[in-house]
Design an enzyme around this catalytic site. Structure first.
Site, PDB file in Angstrom:
ATOM      1  N   ASN A   9      67.761  21.190  36.730  1.00  0.00           N
ATOM      2  CA  ASN A   9      68.514  20.977  38.488  1.00  0.00           C
ATOM      3  C   ASN A   9      69.774  20.135  38.125  1.00  0.00           C
ATOM      4  OD1 ASN A   9      68.832  19.854  40.837  1.00  0.00           O
ATOM      5  ND2 ASN A   9      67.173  19.132  41.165  1.00  0.00           N
ATOM      6  N   TRP A  10      70.912  20.560  38.039  1.00  0.00           N
ATOM      7  CA  TRP A  10      72.024  19.727  37.819  1.00  0.00           C
ATOM      8  C   TRP A  10      72.355  18.407  39.053  1.00  0.00           C
ATOM      9  CZ3 TRP A  10      76.338  23.912  37.104  1.00  0.00           C
ATOM     10  CH2 TRP A  10      76.117  24.135  35.887  1.00  0.00           C
ATOM     11  N   LYS A  11      71.368  18.591  40.348  1.00  0.00           N
ATOM     12  CA  LYS A  11      71.778  17.762  40.873  1.00  0.00           C
ATOM     13  C   LYS A  11      72.642  17.316  41.511  1.00  0.00           C
ATOM     14  CE  LYS A  11      67.200  15.546  39.699  1.00  0.00           C
ATOM     15  NZ  LYS A  11      66.088  14.840  39.608  1.00  0.00           N
ATOM     16  N   HIS A  95      62.790  18.619  47.278  1.00  0.00           N
ATOM     17  CA  HIS A  95      62.375  18.082  46.071  1.00  0.00           C
ATOM     18  C   HIS A  95      62.663  16.706  46.868  1.00  0.00           C
ATOM     19  CE1 HIS A  95      64.451  15.700  43.014  1.00  0.00           C
ATOM     20  NE2 HIS A  95      64.042  16.692  41.902  1.00  0.00           N
ATOM     21  N   GLU A  97      64.015  14.286  45.903  1.00  0.00           N
ATOM     22  CA  GLU A  97      64.775  13.647  46.354  1.00  0.00           C
ATOM     23  C   GLU A  97      65.281  13.719  47.509  1.00  0.00           C
ATOM     24  OE1 GLU A  97      67.775  14.273  43.184  1.00  0.00           O
ATOM     25  OE2 GLU A  97      65.863  13.193  41.641  1.00  0.00           O
ATOM     26  N   GLU A 167      56.299  17.989  40.203  1.00  0.00           N
ATOM     27  CA  GLU A 167      57.235  16.145  39.637  1.00  0.00           C
ATOM     28  C   GLU A 167      56.799  15.323  39.899  1.00  0.00           C
ATOM     29  OE1 GLU A 167      61.323  18.514  39.216  1.00  0.00           O
ATOM     30  OE2 GLU A 167      61.149  18.076  41.033  1.00  0.00           O
ATOM     31  N   GLY A 173      63.905  10.737  36.368  1.00  0.00           N
ATOM     32  CA  GLY A 173      64.916  10.149  36.229  1.00  0.00           C
ATOM     33  C   GLY A 173      64.857   8.577  35.675  1.00  0.00           C
ATOM     34  N   SER A 212      61.188  13.785  33.874  1.00  0.00           N
ATOM     35  CA  SER A 212      62.115  13.331  32.597  1.00  0.00           C
ATOM     36  C   SER A 212      61.582  14.509  31.237  1.00  0.00           C
ATOM     37  CB  SER A 212      61.033  11.907  32.312  1.00  0.00           C
ATOM     38  OG  SER A 212      61.964  11.715  33.092  1.00  0.00           O
ATOM     39  N   GLY A 233      66.105  17.883  34.551  1.00  0.00           N
ATOM     40  CA  GLY A 233      67.050  17.260  35.564  1.00  0.00           C
ATOM     41  C   GLY A 233      67.648  16.928  34.782  1.00  0.00           C
ATOM     42  N   GLY A 234      68.417  15.964  34.426  1.00  0.00           N
ATOM     43  CA  GLY A 234      69.296  15.026  33.408  1.00  0.00           C
ATOM     44  C   GLY A 234      69.330  16.121  31.684  1.00  0.00           C
TER      45      GLY A 234
HETATM   46  P1  13P Z   1      64.947  14.674  35.172  1.00  0.00           P
HETATM   47  O1  13P Z   1      64.632  15.447  34.406  1.00  0.00           O
HETATM   48  O2  13P Z   1      66.304  13.711  35.307  1.00  0.00           O
HETATM   49  O3  13P Z   1      63.481  13.241  35.275  1.00  0.00           O
HETATM   50  O4  13P Z   1      64.299  15.243  36.811  1.00  0.00           O
HETATM   51  C1  13P Z   1      63.861  16.102  37.174  1.00  0.00           C
HETATM   52  C2  13P Z   1      63.924  16.746  38.305  1.00  0.00           C
HETATM   53  O5  13P Z   1      64.312  15.996  39.124  1.00  0.00           O
HETATM   54  C3  13P Z   1      64.176  17.715  38.514  1.00  0.00           C
HETATM   55  O6  13P Z   1      64.236  18.022  39.819  1.00  0.00           O
END
Ligand code: 13P
Length: 250
Positions: A9-11, A95, A97, A167, A173, A212, A233-234
């Site tokens: 998930n590149w956000k 998600h 967010e 999640e 994050g 994470s 994510g990251g």
């Molecule tokens: P991180 O891996 O950066 O914690 O993000 C997880 C996430 O929100 C994937 O959708």
């Protein structure tokens, strides 16, 4: 046997240049990924670029959000048919967010899940508790409520071919990961809750862990019996790290 699935998930990250370099790196290492399904969920403005760059590969791609409407006066929104027009296979729904920053409640998430699935996209339904909810002991109640909101609208059978991403919000994050046991406990709870309605669906649906997950902790998380992949994510923004996670999945 559920095929593991690792999705990035590149956000809201990347540029045309950085995305090309990232995908070149991932493509170069895919030969070492044996059994896992691999996908990236990308900012919508880059979907066309990503579609072009992933042509002829086994890497799937998808959007990070979708409208409940098919077309019309909905400034800034993107429909299921637009995602499909560019070859998207997946779309993230719910998600944390989107829930916390853009006010998407359970009803909106359920509606998005339903339109995505009916259109032929595979929704990746994200659920998970906040730190406060974990600390006050309501984790199971929260994920049950988030799951029920979708099942009430779309029915239990709608879940089978979709993907659930557990999640925990406090792990997103933050560099703070759920321990393999904490994650497994919630995954097992989700599966048992589904099994109350349909054992077939519970056995079939893939449940990813997100929060994470990285190159260092992926193998242990992915070795848990009810963890069928990761939503990353990251670490999905670094080809080598993402590939390490994909390889850890098999
Ligand atoms: P991180 O891996 O950066 O914690 O993000 C997880 C996430 O929100 C994937 O959708």
């Amino acid at each position: 046997m559920r095929q593991p699935i690792i999705a990035g998930n590149w956000k809201m990250n990347g540029s045309r240049e950085s995305i090309k370099a990232l995908l070149d790196g991932i493509k170069a290492g895919m030969g070492d990924v044996k059994s896992a399904e691999v996908a990236v969920c990308v900012p919508s403005i880059y979907i066309a670029d990503v579609a072009e760059q992933l042509k002829g590969t086994d890497i799937g791609f998808g959007g990070q959000n979708v409208s409940t409407e098919e077309k019309g006066a909905f400034t800034g929104e993107i429909s299921t048919s637009m995602l499909l027009d560019f070859g998207c296979k997946y779309v993230l729904v719910g998600h944390s967010e989107r829930r916390s920053l853009y006010g998407e409640d359970d009803a909106v998430v359920a509606a998005k899940f339903a339109v995505a699935r009916k259109a032929g996209l595979i929704p990746v339904l994200c659920i998970g508790e906040t730190l406060e909810e974990r600390e006050n002991g309501t984790t199971e109640a929260v994920v049950a409520r988030q799951l029920d909101a979708v099942i009430d609208v779309d029915g239990i059978d709608a879940i089978a071919d979709c993907i659930i991403a557990y999640e925990p919000v406090w792990a997103i994050g933050t560099g703070k990961t759920a321990t393999p046991q904490q994650a497994q406990d919630v995954h097992a709870f989700i599966r048992s809750k589904l099994a109350d309605k349909s054992k077939d669906v519970a056995d079939k649906v893939r449940i990813q862990y997100g929060g994470s997950m990285n190159a260092g902790n992926a193998a242990e998380l992915l070795s848990q019996p009810d963890i069928d992949g990761g939503l990353i994510g990251g670490a999905s923004l670094v080809a080598e790290d993402f590939l390490t996670i994909c390889k850890a999945a098999g």
